[in-house]
Design an enzyme around this catalytic site. Sequence first.
Site, PDB file in Angstrom:
ATOM      1  CB  ALA A  34      -0.909  -0.005   1.220  1.00  0.00           C
ATOM      2  CE  LYS A  35       5.937   0.271  -2.957  1.00  0.00           C
ATOM      3  NZ  LYS A  35       5.156  -0.773  -3.632  1.00  0.00           N
TER       4      LYS A  35
END
Lengths: 271, 271
Positions: free
Chosen positions: A92-93
């Site tokens: 998802a960063k």
Amino acid sequence: MNRSQLFEQIKKKKSYLCVGLDTDLQKIPKHLLSSADPIFEFNKQIIDATHEYTVAYKPNIAFYEALGPKGWESLQRTLEYIPKDIFTIADAKRGDIGNTSSLYARAFFEQMNFDSITVAPYMGEDSVKPFLEFKNKWVILLAHTSNPGASDFQLLESNGRKLYEEVIRKSQEWSTPDQLMYVVGATQADKMQSIRALAPDHFFLVPGIGAQGGDLEMVSKYGMNKQCGLLVNSARAIIYASSETDFNKRAGEEAKKVQQEMEEQLLAASL
Amino acid sequence: MNRSQLFEQIKKKKSYLCVGLDTDLQKIPKHLLSSADPIFEFNKQIIDATHEYTVAYKPNIAFYEALGPKGWESLQRTLEYIPKDIFTIADAKRGDIGNTSSLYARAFFEQMNFDSITVAPYMGEDSVKPFLEFKNKWVILLAHTSNPGASDFQLLESNGRKLYEEVIRKSQEWSTPDQLMYVVGATQADKMQSIRALAPDHFFLVPGIGAQGGDLEMVSKYGMNKQCGLLVNSARAIIYASSETDFNKRAGEEAKKVQQEMEEQLLAASL
């Protein structure tokens, strides 16, 4: 899942393969499009075909988010379907100010029960720490990524250290190898070796074998530690090995091929 | 929305206020909890009460994501409710390899029709560019954030430039002030002045007045350019001004107060 449980799975399956679930409606076989939830149906069949060769699944959250609320439902179903002894990574960063990161942590660790999430380090300690407040949940911090833009900022040198090296050094003040991993997209031996020296006990999530290029043997030779310490991701080369009705069979064959190479590498390292 | 349309709105409303929609079920007035979609109901009433003083709304995506698929529905409804002449910001802090950033861009620009999205710069050019391929859509790149962890990496100096300065310098090779803004959480005059010198024509999204501290007069004096060039965000101080049934009225009053201060600053700058 804790670190020794993860290592147990690696030994049991003789594999440190992570399968990336970058599931795209435009790429999945046409015959699935008529099912009620094509994204989940694809993932389910991929999981069925690959789970015995795989220690981790990594849904790339963007692919689900791009589909709106329905995409999140497909993601939730996928997560519930993954066998409980397999490590799950929300790619998802994320990363924001403290109270916002807390909400992202709740979304991925409570709403969805992922084991881990990839986090961007730019905003520093208080953007990362809320993810570390969950027992047996992991942060996988971006250190050295494998994309061309990695050289724009990650390689800048300050006080004798490159930015990604400083990210690895500094973040070790925030947590331990029991909750913190790094994204290390190194495809050169000397770089992998020097990064391993900076974080001898941490697990690395390595993108970039398969469709993104790279070299499993090099990564393993220079990146492995005494608990393996590697999760090597492959997405497209496995999940899109075929676009026909045999896609699951072909995915299983590709995963098995990678697993067998990994078995050799583990053997070479006496693990 | 393009840059001159945004400036037109600023002149018309005599305001550069951005209202942060950090909408939290635990903080909204209790009487809303029985409605079908309490998050949307709250946002709707906040928008009704504040829109005449406001040129931008900024939903903090984490708050919606933490609620699962339902949260995305509330977000979508909110976005559709915001008057079309008001600039919308998805405060999402996304950023990933090229094909993944493309999907995030589709999610926020096509699925949801936001005008802009906040993006983290760590992964460099190919993680930012996909967001720039949409006409009249904007990237708001994290430069200098206002949280404590900002000092961990953003202030590291390399070749005589701090990391956030290099982010501002380098990213100007990728786009123009017509599609690129920066998050600038500067609360010191000299810093705001030096950042403005690096990007004379760009808009800055400034978090940190209201609940996060800061100084509107200083920010305006040293940060304004000839098209104003500022969007100053306030969330909690406005949307949670009251937790009773008068929350919307109180939110309107707080927004108006900020707008009046901004009117003075615009006047002082002859805008």
